[in-house]
Design a protein around this motif. Structure first.
Motif, short mmCIF file in Angstrom:
data_model
loop_
_atom_site.label_atom_id
_atom_site.label_comp_id
_atom_site.label_asym_id
_atom_site.label_seq_id
_atom_site.Cartn_x
_atom_site.Cartn_y
_atom_site.Cartn_z
N ARG A 205 5.09 1.23 -4.53
CA ARG A 205 5.93 2.32 -4.61
C ARG A 205 5.14 2.89 -4.33
NH1 ARG A 205 6.54 4.70 -10.66
NH2 ARG A 205 7.46 7.19 -9.70
N MET B 142 10.56 1.38 -11.77
CA MET B 142 10.28 2.25 -10.77
C MET B 142 10.22 3.90 -10.72
SD MET B 142 9.43 0.50 -8.66
CE MET B 142 9.67 1.33 -6.96
N ALA C 216 10.17 5.15 -3.80
CA ALA C 216 11.00 5.49 -4.99
C ALA C 216 12.31 4.61 -5.17
CB ALA C 216 10.85 5.86 -6.76
#
Length: 312
Positions: free
Chosen positions: A148, A76, A305
């Motif tokens: 995401r 991420m 994120a």
């Protein structure tokens, strides 16, 4: 943790594990050929054999890293554009050819013909690596993308977001490829050089081009309220990735064959016609992806994120 997210994480680990035997085999081929312990394919020189397999070692390593990035917290924190591009290209290469990989494997072993001098167990192992990576990526990637970039899954592309030209080009390219796959000869320099495998791959590439173009056109231009939004996104994603990845791979080869005209290479297609179609396919793939994600589709807010990384 949502059920789909849990499945995606298991699939990511499974994809990395499935591709590991391929990496080990390829590394052993490089080392063994350099040490003179294993024979090389008679069609290659030692340098060419080592170069080819070194490239595939790198591709396998990137594939394993990608699979882990889709499920580990550090994934991420990688720049979004890099993950998206590698995942898009990887799914275009692998997920799009899963039907061909499965069908060809079954047909070859039903005939008792592996098609190469490679031991059957090794061929089965390598085929398992490709299929396992493709299936794992097909499940792990949507879960990662939804974590995401949730907005890209929640909203449809805006009308007029560029679908007409990209989708139209994809449909035209797909129609030409399908015409060739069904036996058409216009634009083919050597129709007699067509093989069953080549015809199957041409038909599959045509189907993905047609499906991807139609899906993005439907999302951006037509009333898609009665159609599953996730299905259209998946078709658009894989179709555009297939157009970009495979045509980017084949385009330089077609240009080399067309310009150098090697005496030992004779393709069914006219190299320059095929190269023009691959150029169009690359442009269409990029255009379809641009329509899917929109100007802000993969630019989450600053906290997106971080929140997704903490929700593990």
């Amino acid at each position: 943790m949502e059920r789909w997210d849990r499945i995606g994480r298991y699939a990511g680990y499974g994809a990395a594990l499935a591709l590991s035997p391929y990496l080990v085999v390829k590394v052993s081929w490089v080392i063994g050929s350099l040490l003179g312990l294993i024979p090389i394919d008679e069609e290659y020189s030692l340098a060419g054999w080592v170069l080819l397999n070194t490239v595939t070692v790198g591709m396998a390593a990137i594939g394993i890293a990608l699979a882990l990035a889709l499920v580990r917290p550090w994934g991420m924190r990688i720049p979004g554009w890099l993950v998206a591009f590698v995942a898009w290209t990887g799914s275009g290469f692998l997920v799009s050819v899963l039907p061909y990989a499965v069908v060809s494997f079954v047909l070859e072993y039903a005939r008792g013909d592996g098609g190469t001098d490679m031991p059957g167990w090794m061929r089965a192992l390598l085929q398992f690596s490709f299929v396992g990576m493709g299936l794992g990526l097909a499940l792990a990637l949507p879960a990662y993308l939804k974590r995401r970039w949730p907005d890209a899954f929640a909203a449809r592309p805006r009308a007029g977001a560029g679908a007409p030209w990209a989708a139209a080009v994809a449909l035209v390219v797909g129609a030409v490829w399908m015409y060739w796959a069904l036996g058409g000869t216009l634009g083919l320099a050597h129709p007699d050089r067509r093989t069953a495998d080549g015809t199957m791959l041409a038909a599959l590439g045509a189907l993905w081009a047609l499906a991807g173009g139609a899906a993005v056109w439907t999302l951006a231009r037509a009333r898609a309220d009665r159609l599953p939004h996730t299905l259209l996104l998946a078709l658009g994603w894989i179709g555009s990735g297939s157009l970009f990845a495979w045509s980017s791979w084949k385009l330089p080869l077609m240009l080399i064959v067309g310009l150098a005209r090697p005496s030992d290479v004779m393709l069914p297609e006219s190299p320059f016609i095929a190269a023009a179609l691959h150029c169009a396919a690359v442009a269409a793939g990029i255009g379809l992806l641009r329509t899917l994600v929109g100007p802000d589709g993969m630019r989450p807010g600053r906290g997106t994120a971080r929140r997704a990384a903490r929700g593990r």
